[in-house]
Enzyme design. Sequence first.
Site, PDB file in Angstrom:
ATOM      1  N   ILE A 102       0.837  -1.190   0.000  1.00 38.86           N
ATOM      2  CA  ILE A 102       0.000   0.000   0.000  1.00 38.86           C
ATOM      3  C   ILE A 102       0.880   1.250   0.000  1.00 38.86           C
ATOM      4  CG2 ILE A 102      -0.220  -0.072   2.538  1.00 38.86           C
ATOM      5  CD1 ILE A 102      -3.105   1.044   2.179  1.00 38.86           C
ATOM      6  N   CYS A 103       0.385   2.301  -0.633  1.00 34.05           N
ATOM      7  CA  CYS A 103       1.031   3.609  -0.626  1.00 34.05           C
ATOM      8  C   CYS A 103       2.461   3.523  -1.171  1.00 34.05           C
ATOM      9  CB  CYS A 103       0.975   4.194   0.787  1.00 34.05           C
ATOM     10  SG  CYS A 103       1.506   5.912   0.918  1.00 34.05           S
ATOM     11  N   GLY A 104       3.428   4.040  -0.438  1.00 33.97           N
ATOM     12  CA  GLY A 104       4.806   4.096  -0.908  1.00 33.97           C
ATOM     13  C   GLY A 104       5.402   2.745  -1.236  1.00 33.97           C
TER      14      GLY A 104
END
Length: 201
Positions: A102-104
């Site tokens: 998720i995300c970065g």
Amino acid sequence: MSRKPVHLAVYDTLADWETGHATAHLARAGHEIRTVGPSTAPVRSTGGLRIRPDLALEDLRPEDSALLILPGADLWDTSDGLAPFARTARAFLDAGVPVAAICGATAGLAREGLLDDRDHTSAVSFYLAATGYAGGGRYIDTDAVTDGTLVTAGPTEPVAFAREILRLLGVYDGEVLDAWYRLFHDSDAAAYGVLEKAGAL
């Protein structure tokens, strides 16, 4: 036969809010959650939580795990320090063991080449494009994506991220999974009865 544990990667600047729904509901369903860090030295999250990893990354083997969860962290974009986690994700996927990023962490997987040939999502398409990866044509602008054994999501979708993980590991499915998502994402009180009837609360 006992289940293999789910491994949650932990490192400095990890985004606390991105994996809580997933790990809490996996644990409530009987999955052991073990934390894995760059070493066993304590790390500190964005929210200031001090976490002592259960094991070091070098000791993690795909065959000993049900899933590797990679949360976002500032370090994914400010250094190469988390690249070993992306390389471990490659080993997991090559072994057929699921990975959820998720995300970065999605940018970390993009740099590793793991999103070039898989459907995926992230914060926004140009965030991943900045990594120079070759998978832009497989980007899907949605809350979370599962392609085989890989789950991806953007930073504002922790509930959808958890939904895909719960589906992938067979914790909930069908109307129960739909009700779980409606309750925790949409605050739909009608979903509570479905979960209660299914013993999913």
